[in-house]
Design a protein around this motif. Structure first.
Motif, PDB file in Angstrom:
ATOM      1  N   GLN A 130     -63.829  73.474  15.609  1.00  0.00           N
ATOM      2  CA  GLN A 130     -63.611  74.604  16.092  1.00  0.00           C
ATOM      3  C   GLN A 130     -64.401  75.508  15.307  1.00  0.00           C
ATOM      4  O   GLN A 130     -64.823  76.551  15.168  1.00  0.00           O
ATOM      5  CB  GLN A 130     -63.112  75.680  16.371  1.00  0.00           C
ATOM      6  CG  GLN A 130     -61.500  75.407  17.494  1.00  0.00           C
ATOM      7  CD  GLN A 130     -61.726  75.754  18.350  1.00  0.00           C
ATOM      8  OE1 GLN A 130     -62.766  76.732  18.799  1.00  0.00           O
ATOM      9  NE2 GLN A 130     -60.691  75.127  19.647  1.00  0.00           N
ATOM     10  N   MET A 148     -63.509  76.541  12.018  1.00  0.00           N
ATOM     11  CA  MET A 148     -63.112  77.232  11.618  1.00  0.00           C
ATOM     12  C   MET A 148     -62.121  76.660  11.282  1.00  0.00           C
ATOM     13  O   MET A 148     -61.474  75.642  11.104  1.00  0.00           O
ATOM     14  CB  MET A 148     -62.954  77.910  12.938  1.00  0.00           C
ATOM     15  CG  MET A 148     -63.586  79.475  13.103  1.00  0.00           C
ATOM     16  SD  MET A 148     -62.469  80.330  13.990  1.00  0.00           S
ATOM     17  CE  MET A 148     -63.426  81.798  14.701  1.00  0.00           C
ATOM     18  N   LEU A 161     -57.524  80.710  13.322  1.00  0.00           N
ATOM     19  CA  LEU A 161     -57.363  80.017  14.924  1.00  0.00           C
ATOM     20  C   LEU A 161     -55.695  80.280  15.215  1.00  0.00           C
ATOM     21  O   LEU A 161     -55.710  80.832  16.276  1.00  0.00           O
ATOM     22  CB  LEU A 161     -57.425  79.176  14.960  1.00  0.00           C
ATOM     23  CG  LEU A 161     -59.266  78.304  15.580  1.00  0.00           C
ATOM     24  CD1 LEU A 161     -59.582  76.436  15.411  1.00  0.00           C
ATOM     25  CD2 LEU A 161     -59.776  78.780  16.800  1.00  0.00           C
ATOM     26  N   GLU A 216     -54.766  84.277  14.864  1.00  0.00           N
ATOM     27  CA  GLU A 216     -55.720  84.421  16.523  1.00  0.00           C
ATOM     28  C   GLU A 216     -54.743  84.800  17.659  1.00  0.00           C
ATOM     29  O   GLU A 216     -54.872  85.419  18.662  1.00  0.00           O
ATOM     30  CB  GLU A 216     -57.077  84.185  16.248  1.00  0.00           C
ATOM     31  CG  GLU A 216     -58.084  84.854  15.619  1.00  0.00           C
ATOM     32  CD  GLU A 216     -59.440  83.864  16.385  1.00  0.00           C
ATOM     33  OE1 GLU A 216     -60.465  84.345  15.497  1.00  0.00           O
ATOM     34  OE2 GLU A 216     -59.819  83.290  17.436  1.00  0.00           O
ATOM     35  N   ARG A 217     -54.518  83.514  17.649  1.00  0.00           N
ATOM     36  CA  ARG A 217     -53.449  83.281  19.021  1.00  0.00           C
ATOM     37  C   ARG A 217     -52.313  82.961  19.174  1.00  0.00           C
ATOM     38  O   ARG A 217     -51.664  83.665  19.779  1.00  0.00           O
ATOM     39  CB  ARG A 217     -53.725  81.306  19.590  1.00  0.00           C
ATOM     40  CG  ARG A 217     -55.128  81.148  19.375  1.00  0.00           C
ATOM     41  CD  ARG A 217     -55.657  81.608  20.969  1.00  0.00           C
ATOM     42  NE  ARG A 217     -56.929  80.844  21.236  1.00  0.00           N
ATOM     43  CZ  ARG A 217     -56.883  80.136  22.029  1.00  0.00           C
ATOM     44  NH1 ARG A 217     -56.062  79.583  22.569  1.00  0.00           N
ATOM     45  NH2 ARG A 217     -58.183  79.233  22.421  1.00  0.00           N
ATOM     46  N   TYR A 259     -54.981  87.782  28.610  1.00  0.00           N
ATOM     47  CA  TYR A 259     -54.442  88.534  28.757  1.00  0.00           C
ATOM     48  C   TYR A 259     -54.603  90.093  28.380  1.00  0.00           C
ATOM     49  O   TYR A 259     -53.649  90.696  28.824  1.00  0.00           O
ATOM     50  CB  TYR A 259     -54.521  88.794  26.987  1.00  0.00           C
ATOM     51  CG  TYR A 259     -53.696  88.778  26.184  1.00  0.00           C
ATOM     52  CD1 TYR A 259     -52.378  88.469  25.679  1.00  0.00           C
ATOM     53  CD2 TYR A 259     -54.737  89.735  25.145  1.00  0.00           C
ATOM     54  CE1 TYR A 259     -52.068  89.128  24.767  1.00  0.00           C
ATOM     55  CE2 TYR A 259     -53.702  90.812  24.176  1.00  0.00           C
ATOM     56  CZ  TYR A 259     -52.557  90.474  24.140  1.00  0.00           C
ATOM     57  OH  TYR A 259     -51.878  91.242  23.180  1.00  0.00           O
ATOM     58  N   PRO A 265     -54.017  83.536  26.028  1.00  0.00           N
ATOM     59  CA  PRO A 265     -54.444  82.586  24.853  1.00  0.00           C
ATOM     60  C   PRO A 265     -53.458  82.199  23.651  1.00  0.00           C
ATOM     61  O   PRO A 265     -53.700  83.094  23.151  1.00  0.00           O
ATOM     62  CB  PRO A 265     -55.450  83.090  24.442  1.00  0.00           C
ATOM     63  CG  PRO A 265     -54.927  85.021  25.313  1.00  0.00           C
ATOM     64  CD  PRO A 265     -54.636  84.630  26.408  1.00  0.00           C
ATOM     65  N   ARG A 285     -51.432  76.246  24.380  1.00  0.00           N
ATOM     66  CA  ARG A 285     -52.382  76.128  25.249  1.00  0.00           C
ATOM     67  C   ARG A 285     -53.499  75.413  24.091  1.00  0.00           C
ATOM     68  O   ARG A 285     -54.799  74.132  24.453  1.00  0.00           O
ATOM     69  CB  ARG A 285     -53.377  77.326  25.674  1.00  0.00           C
ATOM     70  CG  ARG A 285     -54.425  76.288  27.036  1.00  0.00           C
ATOM     71  CD  ARG A 285     -54.627  77.539  27.751  1.00  0.00           C
ATOM     72  NE  ARG A 285     -55.923  78.663  26.873  1.00  0.00           N
ATOM     73  CZ  ARG A 285     -56.747  79.429  27.323  1.00  0.00           C
ATOM     74  NH1 ARG A 285     -55.724  80.246  27.686  1.00  0.00           N
ATOM     75  NH2 ARG A 285     -57.518  79.408  26.798  1.00  0.00           N
ATOM     76  N   MET A 308     -52.788  73.934  21.374  1.00  0.00           N
ATOM     77  CA  MET A 308     -52.829  72.608  21.236  1.00  0.00           C
ATOM     78  C   MET A 308     -52.865  71.885  21.753  1.00  0.00           C
ATOM     79  O   MET A 308     -52.984  70.574  21.435  1.00  0.00           O
ATOM     80  CB  MET A 308     -50.318  72.600  21.034  1.00  0.00           C
ATOM     81  CG  MET A 308     -50.394  71.466  20.645  1.00  0.00           C
ATOM     82  SD  MET A 308     -48.657  71.586  21.827  1.00  0.00           S
ATOM     83  CE  MET A 308     -49.464  69.918  22.653  1.00  0.00           C
TER      84      MET A 308
END
Lengths: 279, 516, 323
Positions: free
Chosen positions: C85, C87, C92, C95-96, C169, C272, C276, C278
């Motif tokens: 990604q 990043m 990451l 964000e989730r 979401y 999100p 997921r 993982m």
């Protein structure tokens, strides 16, 4: 033993559970002999609804394979995975817990740290990773379910052993110079058995659920049909063919339910004190 | 003297007339599905399917291709080829700007070509015959080839050769440049936002070089990991466009029948995905040509097309898809014939040795297909053990030739020299790769034919060569060709003019509009 | 109490490091690596390209060196870089993780509240028709595979009834603000949270019921009854409070595991979250990302276990803060 059956049979849930369980086991063992059509064989036109053709009672799936045959053959895999992986968990968990509880002190500390370590890693993700590493097959599935489910066994056995260890007959055995392993195997474990049996019956249920979840994610053994695989394969067509998903789903539900009912029945039968209290 | 090959402008205007049958309306938002979530949007660095689909709106190539695979103007408005077919001169469209306002010039083209040679494996292969690239002025680019290369005009599509901005990447490490997270192109849409796990939003480029386009204000690419959830999202009106392959095949007929739903199989002509079974030619029973032929007779490909692909696609006749150049069906035919398969197996002396089959882990369709084929092969007496893997395991095992039978589908890029030869010539037997001669087929005659075919002139000569190659290959069955795949694009009928070229959705939503 | 907490934290860090090391090697045992995956997706995988990627990801370095640099990073709370990604992993995950916490904590609250409510009710009317109904319902939910329940719920509530959104979401592109946004998210949250919640509710119902019945027989309850306290008061003050101890313990264990265990729910409902993330990281062999999620999930488990122990000690003052 007689008393055990008596109290087991007094428990209506337990009886229902036992009946379903025996039927499932019967199907798992004899089903494929009575019903030799392979669940992989394309026997009819695809998406045939259930109860329209007596030859394929529960309808056909996206390739025209018999859903009923899948349920029959799937029983074998689901039960096998449930029982063998529980066995694996017991093989790891019982000696570990017994050792920790019996010897206490540093040994106990070290083993319990080890157990905690495994309990800290989220179990379902760990199971997924293990299956992915070993690549999906019946062996890798059984192994990973076993690996993620032994810690509760170890803890339970340890607690039981801790309390039994102080009993007089155990102390007597220690004084008479019996070897440690003899004491653990002959004196302590048989008396710690009943809660372990109860836990094991519930673990079989959980293992069946776990296997179906793995299959649902596409991590099942491709050479063996299982109920979870059927639900996973059927879900993309759930809108036009509900039966492909619903019947194996119900099968899982019933099997898991049966194991739980049996577990509760066992609990009441093996711990009559509790049973009376809760009635 | 330069011979004018094709004058692009004339072709564009004729396409426009067709599209103008209904007056396009301005504005609106399109929600489309993207699956799986792309790893990045910088097309020069990442070239997987989802990236191409989203970034085809952001970046552009020098050329586009019609559904008949004729080159159309893109960033190049016209092009000429020298008579010896070794010099290609492109005239760039004037007045094109990058999303940040800087002008697009021939310097960018040169920079892109040099960069792609490093970062874009397929572009590197395509550019092998290029001797030098020059820019005599800001709007002219000249490619000089070492020798004539028949498919050369077919390598300039946006996914194969995207134009990237020199002023942003020059002198920096292209892999870590911050601009990769908000890519800058010349395309009709600009990157706006990427909420990981949820959506990617692109917005209209107000300074796009075609006045009045694009028509749409904004595109949301929604990320929905579960195929069933994707079709529900379409059904409940949450998304308008399901690009090919977004939902499972088994769901296509039902979703296609929903009210106000339009379906098209067009837009894949450039790629022409062809599905086949890899048969390991090196070892085991599949090393025997008779066994491979038996497998061709044993598999019921009509059933696969009708049941697994819902009647979409075509039973493949050989190594070339019928949509690409120099295809011929004048080859040996392999109808579904279990009896013949059994006879061939007997002749080959096959005694039921176990054959390992590794399905393609790309979703339910491919698993069901492998299951059906396993049953087909069982029926003629072949013992199959299915080996399950996930995508990385599959990639690795294919690259290391660790399989007896496996599956794949590969793009053909319009020309046998680009997308067919690589799977059969012996110079392409290289470990660690998965898009080359994985099966290990080796035939000096075939090697020579493909070598000649790439550089032969004129077209009729090429056709002769490729006809012969196809005949030999189909006789030898290096792999078992199954279907020419079709990935239908499903959309709400209010979305108009979405697919206008042979590159389809990957060519961007430049011409699309919404009927309100 | 402070020293108790400090000790637990030290132990937790040790466990976490062990988890890092184990998973670091475990993940690398899987066939294929991120370079192979990405080269595969690029549609061109010549060895040169794969080698480029490996160098870029530092996968060409010896394993101990990779591990060392990873552990060094962890110590400074740097979870490394996601190859795929492009990043930082921490970005990451952060964000989730909000989405996952919202989902699991809501599910957790639902399951606990409903579970204790129904469990109490069943115990109160033990042996009656209502008790059997509650017990049976709880068992059925417990035995239903989550993915199956999720599919059925989508069919019913999104497709046939059209009441609830089936995925995501929030409504993408709606740009709600303020209360409207909260409402929008809540609407999306109902089905996934209920799916997880009902499963755990079943556990708590059964547990509460059993525990209540157990406590009821104990002497102090009998004493209270003898003192002539009203039944309601006894239930609330004495029985419930004591009966909840095992429930709290179990809930603590669940709260931690829930976070990593929402893989299936998050996948089916396109939520999100990090479950997921993982699973996707695993399928892409995105080593650092996968490890990062494991570390964060395990840390959560440890934190929740600590909180549980603290709560336990608050609920039951008899237990002292000894280690």
């Amino acid at each position: 033993m007689k008393a055990f059956w008596k109290s087991m049979l007094r428990h209506p849930g337990g009886v229902i559970g036992l009946v379903i369980l025996f039927i499932t086991i019967f199907i798992a063992i004899f089903g494929p002999t009575i019903f030799p059509t392979s669940p992989w064989r394309m026997v009819q036109r695809p998406f045939l609804p259930p109860f329209t053709n007596p030859a394929v009672l529960l309808g056909t799936d996206a390739l025209g394979r018999d859903v009923f045959a899948g349920i029959i053959y799937g029983a074998r895999v689901s039960l096998l995975v449930g029982m063998v992986s529980t066995l694996v968990a017991l093989i790891v968990g019982v000696p570990l817990g017994a050792t920790a509880g019996y010897f206490g002190g540093r040994v106990d500390d070290a083993l319990m740290r080890f157990t905690e370590f495994f309990q800290t890693i989220p179990s379902f993700p760990l199971a997924i990773v293990l299956v992915a590493i070993l690549q999906p097959s019946i062996y890798s599935i059984v192994a990973s379910i076993g690996i993620v489910s032994w810690p509760p066994v170890a803890r339970l056995v340890r607690a039981e052993v801790l309390s039994l260890r102080t009993r007089e007959y155990v102390q007597a055995a220690i004084v008479t110079g019996q070897s440690n392993s003899w004491i653990i195997w002959r004196e302590i474990l048989p008396n710690a058995l009943s809660p372990v049996i109860v836990l094991a019956s519930l673990m079989v249920a959980t293992a069946i659920l776990l296997e179906s979840s793995l299959s649902f994610l596409g991590l099942g053994d491709p050479n063996m049909i299982s109920w979870g695989y059927m639900v996973g394969a059927g879900r993309t067509v759930i809108r036009q063919a509900w039966w492909i998903t619903v019947f194996p789903g119900v099968a899982i539900l019933l099997a898991v339910l049966a194991m739980n009912l049996v577990g509760e029945g066992l609990n009441d039968a093996l711990n009559p004190r509790l049973a009376k209290g809760s009635r | 003297m330069l011979k004018h090959f094709l004058l692009g402008l004339a072709l564009t205007s004729s396409l426009c007339t067709a599209a103008l049958a209904q007056e396009p309306k301005m504005g609106g938002t399109i929600n489309a599905v993207i699956q799986p979530e792309p790893p990045g949007l910088m097309l020069a660095l990442v070239q997987n399917g989802p990236t191409q689909m989203v970034s085809g709106n952001i970046y552009e190539g020098l050329l586009r291709y019609s559904k008949k695979l004729e080159p159309l103007p893109g960033l190049a408005e016209s092009w000429t080829v020298s008579p010896d077919a070794k010099t290609y001169t492109f005239k760039l469209k004037p007045g094109v700007t990058w999303h940040d306002g800087k002008p697009f010039t021939s310097a960018d083209v040169l920079f892109s070509v040099e960069t792609l040679r490093v970062t874009h494996a397929r572009a590197r292969g395509n550019l092998v015959q290029v001797d030098k690239v020059e820019a005599p002025d800001d709007l002219t680019v000249v490619f000089t080839l070492k020798q004539p290369f028949g498919p050369f005009l077919g390598i300039f599509e946006v996914g194969s050769m995207p134009m990237i901005p020199k002023h942003i990447y020059e002198g920096s490490d292209i892999k870590t440049n911050a601009a990769n997270n908000a890519p800058i192109g010349t395309g009709p849409f600009m990157f706006k936002e990427w909420k990981k796990g949820s959506f990617i939003q692109l917005v209209k480029n107000p300074n796009y070089h075609i006045k009045g386009k694009p028509y749409i204000d904004s595109i949301y690419w929604q990320i929905i990991p579960d195929a069933a959830a994707r079709s529900v999202a379409y059904e409940t009106g949450k998304v308008d466009v399901l690009p090919g392959g977004s939902i499972e095949n088994f769901d296509v007929p039902r979703v296609s029948k929903l009210p106000n739903t339009c379906v098209t199989g067009e837009g894949w002509e450039f790629f022409s995905p062809l599905a086949w079974m890899w048969l390991n030619n090196r070892q085991g029973p599949t090393a025997n040509k008779l066994v491979r032929q038996a497998i061709m007779y044993a598999i019921d490909r009509e059933f696969a097309r009708d049941v697994i692909w819902n009647g979409l696609g075509k039973v493949a006749t050989g190594p070339s898809a019928s949509t690409i150049k120099y295809y011929t069906d004048d080859v040996r035919k392999y109808p579904y014939d279990p009896a013949k398969a059994k006879a061939l197996l007997k002749e080959a002396g096959y005694k039921g040795e176990k054959i390992r089959m590794m399905p393609l882990p790309y979703g339910e369709t491919w698993l069901r297909w492998a299951e059906a084929i396993k049953q087909n092969l069982n029926d003629v007496g072949i013992t199959i053990e299915t080996v399950a893997t996930d995508v990385p395991g599959y990639n690795q095992k294919i690259g290391e030739w660790d399989f007896d039978i496996s599956y794949s589908y590969l793009y053909q890029y319009g020309d046998p020299a680009l997308g067919v030869g690589r799977n059969y010539v012996s110079s392409q037997i290289v470990k660690g790769q998965q898009f080359n001669n994985v099966e290990g087929y080796s035939n000096p005659e075939i090697d020579q034919l493909f070598a000649d075919g790439a550089v032969a002139t004129p077209d009729s000569k090429r056709k002769e060569i490729y006809d012969k190659a196809q005949k030999i290959l189909v006789e030898d069955v290096p792999v078992a060709w199954m279907l020419e795949l079709q990935f239908p694009t499903i959309m709400n009928c209010k979305v108009k003019n979405l697919i206008t070229t042979g590159i389809g959705v990957n060519d961007g939503f430049r011409d699309a509009w919404i009927d309100k | 109490m402070l020293s108790f907490v400090a000790q637990r934290i030290v132990k937790g860090v040790v466990v976490l490091l062990a988890i890092v090391v184990m998973n670091f090697f475990l993940i690398r045992l899987a066939p294929g690596d991120p370079a192979v995956v990405m080269a595969g997706e690029a549609g061109a995988s010549d060895p040169q390209f794969v080698q480029q990627l490996r160098e870029k990801f530092s996968l060409d370095k010896p394993l101990p060196e990779q591990l060392l640099s990873y552990v060094k990073g962890i110590v400074t709370l740097d979870l490394g870089f996601s190859f795929r990604q492009q990043m930082p992993v921490s970005k990451l995950i952060s964000e989730r993780i909000g989405a996952t916490l919202l989902l699991t904590l809501t599910a957790f609250a639902i399951s606990l509240v409903l579970g204790i409510f129904f469990g109490t009710l069943a115990a109160r009317f033990a042996g009656s028709w209502g008790d059997s109904a509650i017990t049976a319902a709880a068992l059925v939910f417990y035995a239903t595979p989550i993915f199956w329940l999720a599919l059925m719920a989508i069919l019913l509530f999104s497709v046939y009834l059209g009441w609830l959104p089936s995925f995501g979401y929030d409504t993408v592109g709606a740009n709600y603000t303020g209360l409207a946004y909260v409402g929008d998210v809540a609407l999306h949250l109902i089905m996934p949270a209920m799916t997880i919640g009902l499963f755990f509710m079943a556990t708590y119902t059964r547990m509460t019921r059993a525990s209540m019945l157990e406590v009821k027989r104990l002497d102090f309850v009998k004493t209270a009854r003898a003192k002539g306290l009203r039944d309601n008061v006894i239930q609330r003050r004495h029985v419930l409070r004591n009966a909840l101890l095992p429930v709290v313990t179990l809930a603590g264990v669940h709260a931690g595991t829930l976070i990593g265990g929402a893989v299936i729910t998050e996948t089916v409902y396109a939520w999100p979250g990090i479950g997921r993330l993982m699973y996707e990281a695993l399928l892409q062999r995105d080593y650092n990302l996968l490890l990062g999620v494991f570390v964060v999930c395990s840390a959560m488990v440890l934190i929740f276990n600590l909180i549980t122990d603290l709560v336990y000690r608050l609920v039951d003052p008899r237990i002292e803060f000894a280690s």
